[in-house]
Design a protein around this motif. Structure first.
Motif, PDB file in Angstrom:
ATOM      1  N   THR A  75      46.403  44.854  37.271  1.00 18.13           N
ATOM      2  CA  THR A  75      45.997  45.502  36.027  1.00 18.13           C
ATOM      3  C   THR A  75      44.668  46.228  36.187  1.00 18.13           C
ATOM      4  O   THR A  75      44.505  47.388  35.775  1.00 18.13           O
ATOM      5  CB  THR A  75      45.888  44.466  34.907  1.00 18.13           C
ATOM      6  N   MET A  76      43.704  45.551  36.824  1.00 20.71           N
ATOM      7  CA  MET A  76      42.402  46.173  36.986  1.00 20.71           C
ATOM      8  C   MET A  76      42.488  47.390  37.900  1.00 20.71           C
ATOM      9  O   MET A  76      41.900  48.431  37.635  1.00 20.71           O
ATOM     10  CB  MET A  76      41.405  45.161  37.558  1.00 20.71           C
ATOM     11  N   LYS A  77      43.246  47.269  38.991  1.00 12.26           N
ATOM     12  CA  LYS A  77      43.349  48.393  39.908  1.00 12.26           C
ATOM     13  C   LYS A  77      44.130  49.553  39.285  1.00 12.26           C
ATOM     14  O   LYS A  77      43.816  50.740  39.509  1.00 12.26           O
ATOM     15  CB  LYS A  77      44.031  47.944  41.199  1.00 12.26           C
TER      16      LYS A  77
ATOM     17  N   LEU B 266      40.802  35.833  48.877  1.00 13.23           N
ATOM     18  CA  LEU B 266      40.669  35.968  47.421  1.00 13.23           C
ATOM     19  C   LEU B 266      39.435  36.789  47.067  1.00 13.23           C
ATOM     20  O   LEU B 266      39.478  37.653  46.176  1.00 13.23           O
ATOM     21  CB  LEU B 266      40.585  34.577  46.774  1.00 13.23           C
ATOM     22  N   VAL B 267      38.341  36.491  47.745  1.00 13.77           N
ATOM     23  CA  VAL B 267      37.094  37.220  47.480  1.00 13.77           C
ATOM     24  C   VAL B 267      37.252  38.697  47.823  1.00 13.77           C
ATOM     25  O   VAL B 267      36.817  39.585  47.076  1.00 13.77           O
ATOM     26  CB  VAL B 267      35.935  36.588  48.276  1.00 13.77           C
TER      27      VAL B 267
ATOM     28  N   ALA C 100      39.271  44.950  43.643  1.00 15.14           N
ATOM     29  CA  ALA C 100      39.618  45.212  42.243  1.00 15.14           C
ATOM     30  C   ALA C 100      38.394  45.524  41.394  1.00 15.14           C
ATOM     31  O   ALA C 100      38.526  45.724  40.179  1.00 15.14           O
ATOM     32  CB  ALA C 100      40.360  44.023  41.651  1.00 15.14           C
ATOM     33  N   GLY C 101      37.185  45.542  42.020  1.00 18.07           N
ATOM     34  CA  GLY C 101      35.990  45.929  41.282  1.00 18.07           C
ATOM     35  C   GLY C 101      35.112  44.786  40.855  1.00 18.07           C
ATOM     36  O   GLY C 101      34.168  44.984  40.083  1.00 18.07           O
TER      37      GLY C 101
ATOM     38  N   ARG D 284      30.544  43.062  35.936  1.00 19.74           N
ATOM     39  CA  ARG D 284      31.628  42.613  36.775  1.00 19.74           C
ATOM     40  C   ARG D 284      31.093  42.002  38.075  1.00 19.74           C
ATOM     41  O   ARG D 284      31.094  42.625  39.139  1.00 19.74           O
ATOM     42  CB  ARG D 284      32.580  43.773  37.062  1.00 19.74           C
ATOM     43  N   ARG D 285      30.665  40.776  37.946  1.00 22.78           N
ATOM     44  CA  ARG D 285      30.168  40.060  39.108  1.00 22.78           C
ATOM     45  C   ARG D 285      30.302  38.566  38.845  1.00 22.78           C
ATOM     46  O   ARG D 285      30.415  38.115  37.689  1.00 22.78           O
ATOM     47  CB  ARG D 285      28.696  40.388  39.371  1.00 22.78           C
TER      48      ARG D 285
END
Length: 382
Positions: free
Chosen positions: A204-206, A261-262, A268-269, A309-310
């Motif tokens: 979704t994010m991408k 995962l990271v 993905a931002g 976003r972090r």
């Protein structure tokens, strides 16, 4: 109702045959006179006993008839009582109805007591010639009743107690099987939720980013390629979970996969500061799999709700405790403290290994997931 049992192992049949031979020999030894009728009666009370495990009810009926006849002929009562008790035990053990079992016990007691009393009080008994002349029947009526009642009652009670213990053991096994099925379903549900939720979050994010890259075809193609790869990976993971309900330890995710995962979250931002302070070989495989899923779900939540976003992820092992910390800024779009299915699933994963998980929002708005799992709880590993 007494069920017909399966044919027992040869060793048990041989043991029953030896016991039957011992009963016959005991009857012959106890008889003061060995006439042909005594020989026949002694053999009759023993011949059906080796089949008592296969047809308990039929063998008991035949034994009662043979035993009553043997007493009237002149076989002493004590070997007959032992033979009847030998046949009564499997009936008490396998009869489902308590009432039916009690009836079998009462008939058995009557079948040995009444002929014994008849020999004591009725003239002309026992039937075998020569028995009366040697004065064999000197046992009192009370002794006959008490001896028979004590032996048969003890055997019947033992059979019912063993049946009860077996029923309890079978019920416990069924309960554990149902619990195992329930736990397996929960594990599958958690895995599917984590896999699908994480993958769809990345997609979704991408996809949202791709919508703004129409004038940059290279970046747009790269984003679409990543969406395709994440989708393929998610399908593979779901198929693995559903195809093999009991995954082998080598198929489970582990802490080494957290790097992936990271990396995926970063693509993905989401900027992730990952710190690993753990020697993976010291952590059991099942615990590593749960830690992986906890990090995966936490990153999925961060992708959805973190603003800016972090987030930071720390996996550390110290003093026998595995600790997982995931901290990210919260957002006004949703109260992160609300316990959705993701938080519940992570909490269950930690509890599965004897640990605990908290998900709280601090005064500065940061949302923190903290899981602590003691390594000495490894017996809880799935």
């Amino acid at each position: 109702m007494t069920r017909r049992g399966p044919w027992p192992p040869p060793g048990l049949v041989a043991a029953d045959a030896v016991a039957a031979a011992a009963v016959a020999a005991f009857a012959l030894i106890r008889s003061p006179v060995l006439t042909p009728s005594i020989w026949v009666a002694a053999l009759a009370i023993a011949v059906v006993l080796p089949f008592r495990r296969v047809r308990p009810g039929l063998v008991l009926g035949a034994e009662l008839s043979a035993g009553a006849s043997a007493v009237l002929i002149g076989v002493p009562g004590d070997p007959v009582v032992l033979a009847v008790a030998f046949a009564l035990y499997p009936v008490a053990l396998h009869t489902e109805s308590v009432r039916g079992s009690i009836i079998a016990f009462g008939v058995s007691l009557a079948a040995v007591v009444l002929p014994g009393l008849a020999v004591l009080v009725v003239g002309g008994l026992p039937l075998a010639t020569g028995i009366r002349e040697v004065g064999a029947a000197t046992t009192g009526a009370v002794t006959v009743v008490v001896y028979s009642a004590v032996v048969l009652t003890s055997v019947w009670v033992l059979g019912r107690l063993v049946r009860g213990r077996r029923a309890d053991a079978a019920a416990l096994i069924r309960m554990r099987e149902r619990q195992a099925v329930t736990e397996e379903r929960l594990r599958i549900a958690r895995d599917v939720h984590d896999i699908v939720g994480h993958s769809l979050g990345l997609i979704t994010m991408k996809a949202a980013v791709t919508g703004h890259l129409a004038d940059r075809p290279e970046e747009s193609r790269a984003a679409l390629a990543m969406i395709e790869q994440v989708g393929r990976d998610a399908l593979t993971d779901v198929r693995t979970v559903l195809a093999d309900l009991r995954s082998a330890p080598d198929d489970l995710p582990d802490l080494a996969g957290v790097d992936g995962l990271v990396e995926a979250a970063g693509a993905a931002g989401l900027r992730v500061d990952y710190t690993a302070l753990v020697e993976r070989e010291r952590v059991p495989g099942g615990l590593q799999a749960s830690a992986y899923r906890i990090v995966q779900e936490s990153l999925t939540n961060a992708l959805r709700y973190a603003e800016p976003r972090r987030c930071s992820v720390t996996v550390a092992f110290d003093d026998g405790v595995l600790r997982i910390d995931v901290v990210n800024p919260s957002t006004g779009r949703r109260d992160p403290a609300l316990r959705g299915q993701g938080i519940i699933g992570m909490t269950e994963r930690a509890a599965l290994h004897g640990g605990e998980l908290t998900a709280t929002t601090g005064a500065d708005g940061e949302f923190a997931v903290v899981a602590t799992i003691p390594l000495d709880a490894r017996q809880h590993d799935p």
